[in-house]
Design a protein around this motif. Structure first.
Motif, PDB file in Angstrom:
ATOM      1  N   SER A 111       0.890  -0.802  -0.035  1.00  0.00           N
ATOM      2  CA  SER A 111      -0.003  -0.247  -0.618  1.00  0.00           C
ATOM      3  C   SER A 111       0.885   1.346   0.031  1.00  0.00           C
ATOM      4  O   SER A 111       2.170   1.768   0.467  1.00  0.00           O
ATOM      5  CB  SER A 111      -0.848  -0.238   1.006  1.00  0.00           C
ATOM      6  N   THR A 112       0.390   2.202  -0.259  1.00  0.00           N
ATOM      7  CA  THR A 112       0.870   4.095  -0.373  1.00  0.00           C
ATOM      8  C   THR A 112       0.564   4.831   0.008  1.00  0.00           C
ATOM      9  O   THR A 112      -1.260   4.455   0.418  1.00  0.00           O
ATOM     10  CB  THR A 112       1.581   3.386  -2.047  1.00  0.00           C
ATOM     11  N   LEU A 113       0.593   5.858  -0.232  1.00  0.00           N
ATOM     12  CA  LEU A 113      -0.218   7.139   0.345  1.00  0.00           C
ATOM     13  C   LEU A 113      -0.856   7.565  -0.927  1.00  0.00           C
ATOM     14  O   LEU A 113      -0.472   7.856  -1.647  1.00  0.00           O
ATOM     15  CB  LEU A 113       0.477   7.867   1.311  1.00  0.00           C
ATOM     16  N   VAL A 114      -2.106   8.291  -0.639  1.00  0.00           N
ATOM     17  CA  VAL A 114      -2.571   9.447  -1.442  1.00  0.00           C
ATOM     18  C   VAL A 114      -1.744  10.565  -1.615  1.00  0.00           C
ATOM     19  O   VAL A 114      -1.492  11.194  -0.845  1.00  0.00           O
ATOM     20  CB  VAL A 114      -4.235   9.083  -1.049  1.00  0.00           C
ATOM     21  N   HIS A 115      -1.672  10.723  -2.899  1.00  0.00           N
ATOM     22  CA  HIS A 115      -0.663  11.763  -3.384  1.00  0.00           C
ATOM     23  C   HIS A 115      -1.423  12.934  -2.681  1.00  0.00           C
ATOM     24  O   HIS A 115      -2.891  13.213  -3.065  1.00  0.00           O
ATOM     25  CB  HIS A 115      -0.531  12.298  -4.708  1.00  0.00           C
ATOM     26  N   LYS A 116      -1.222  14.173  -2.584  1.00  0.00           N
ATOM     27  CA  LYS A 116      -1.457  15.400  -2.136  1.00  0.00           C
ATOM     28  C   LYS A 116      -2.098  16.660  -2.427  1.00  0.00           C
ATOM     29  O   LYS A 116      -2.799  16.883  -2.249  1.00  0.00           O
ATOM     30  CB  LYS A 116       0.117  16.845  -1.298  1.00  0.00           C
ATOM     31  N   THR A 117      -2.195  16.366  -4.107  1.00  0.00           N
ATOM     32  CA  THR A 117      -2.992  17.139  -4.736  1.00  0.00           C
ATOM     33  C   THR A 117      -4.701  16.169  -5.028  1.00  0.00           C
ATOM     34  O   THR A 117      -5.225  16.932  -5.045  1.00  0.00           O
ATOM     35  CB  THR A 117      -2.834  16.562  -6.154  1.00  0.00           C
ATOM     36  N   ASP A 118      -4.670  15.370  -4.513  1.00  0.00           N
ATOM     37  CA  ASP A 118      -5.630  14.314  -4.105  1.00  0.00           C
ATOM     38  C   ASP A 118      -6.384  13.868  -2.769  1.00  0.00           C
ATOM     39  O   ASP A 118      -7.410  13.417  -2.659  1.00  0.00           O
ATOM     40  CB  ASP A 118      -5.736  13.010  -4.913  1.00  0.00           C
ATOM     41  N   GLU A 119      -5.948  14.381  -2.203  1.00  0.00           N
ATOM     42  CA  GLU A 119      -6.380  13.746  -0.757  1.00  0.00           C
ATOM     43  C   GLU A 119      -7.188  14.700  -0.014  1.00  0.00           C
ATOM     44  O   GLU A 119      -8.010  15.017   0.474  1.00  0.00           O
ATOM     45  CB  GLU A 119      -4.949  14.403  -0.169  1.00  0.00           C
ATOM     46  N   ARG A 120      -7.273  16.244  -1.277  1.00  0.00           N
ATOM     47  CA  ARG A 120      -8.604  17.243  -0.440  1.00  0.00           C
ATOM     48  C   ARG A 120     -10.293  16.702  -0.861  1.00  0.00           C
ATOM     49  O   ARG A 120     -10.845  16.521  -0.196  1.00  0.00           O
ATOM     50  CB  ARG A 120      -8.024  19.209  -0.889  1.00  0.00           C
ATOM     51  N   SER A 121      -9.595  16.170  -1.653  1.00  0.00           N
ATOM     52  CA  SER A 121     -11.026  15.544  -1.968  1.00  0.00           C
ATOM     53  C   SER A 121     -11.276  14.046  -2.460  1.00  0.00           C
ATOM     54  O   SER A 121     -12.480  13.657  -1.640  1.00  0.00           O
ATOM     55  CB  SER A 121     -10.693  14.766  -3.980  1.00  0.00           C
ATOM     56  N   VAL A 122     -10.325  13.420  -1.391  1.00  0.00           N
ATOM     57  CA  VAL A 122     -11.029  11.978  -0.727  1.00  0.00           C
ATOM     58  C   VAL A 122     -11.278  12.395   0.724  1.00  0.00           C
ATOM     59  O   VAL A 122     -12.588  12.198   1.356  1.00  0.00           O
ATOM     60  CB  VAL A 122      -9.331  11.392  -0.506  1.00  0.00           C
ATOM     61  N   LYS A 123     -10.696  13.501   1.315  1.00  0.00           N
ATOM     62  CA  LYS A 123     -11.267  13.804   2.242  1.00  0.00           C
ATOM     63  C   LYS A 123     -12.128  14.055   2.541  1.00  0.00           C
ATOM     64  O   LYS A 123     -12.961  13.707   3.410  1.00  0.00           O
ATOM     65  CB  LYS A 123     -10.153  14.569   3.028  1.00  0.00           C
ATOM     66  N   GLU A 124     -12.648  14.721   1.449  1.00  0.00           N
ATOM     67  CA  GLU A 124     -14.142  15.319   1.433  1.00  0.00           C
ATOM     68  C   GLU A 124     -14.910  14.141   1.202  1.00  0.00           C
ATOM     69  O   GLU A 124     -16.362  14.405   2.182  1.00  0.00           O
ATOM     70  CB  GLU A 124     -13.974  16.373   0.231  1.00  0.00           C
ATOM     71  N   GLN A 125     -14.701  13.103   0.320  1.00  0.00           N
ATOM     72  CA  GLN A 125     -15.845  11.943   0.155  1.00  0.00           C
ATOM     73  C   GLN A 125     -14.979  11.086   1.552  1.00  0.00           C
ATOM     74  O   GLN A 125     -16.544  10.625   1.823  1.00  0.00           O
ATOM     75  CB  GLN A 125     -14.968  11.065  -1.021  1.00  0.00           C
TER      76      GLN A 125
END
Length: 65
Positions: free
Chosen positions: A47-61
């Motif tokens: 597993s890996t981490l979500v990229h910082k540019t996508d992090e906001r979108s995932v946190k909203e979801q």
């Protein structure tokens, strides 16, 4: 006021670490594995981490924002 529901698809795909980062799994590890090298398949296992540019979108979801 009703509670905000999390996106079910995001709930299944992502986990939040203790420090607040978001973990994800790699794609392309479910089928058509014969043509992929052992090294490539092993790398996709971890597993890996979500990229910082996508992090906001995932946190909203996940309703973390």
């Amino acid at each position: 006021m009703p509670k905000m529901k999390t996106k079910s698809s995001a709930k299944k795909r992502f986990k939040v670490t203790g420090s607040g980062k978001i973990k994800r799994k790699h794609a392309f590890k479910s089928h058509i594995l014969t043509k992929k090298s052992k090294k490539r398949k092993l790398a996709l296992t971890h597993s890996t981490l979500v990229h910082k540019t996508d992090e906001r979108s995932v946190k909203e979801q996940l309703r973390l924002i």
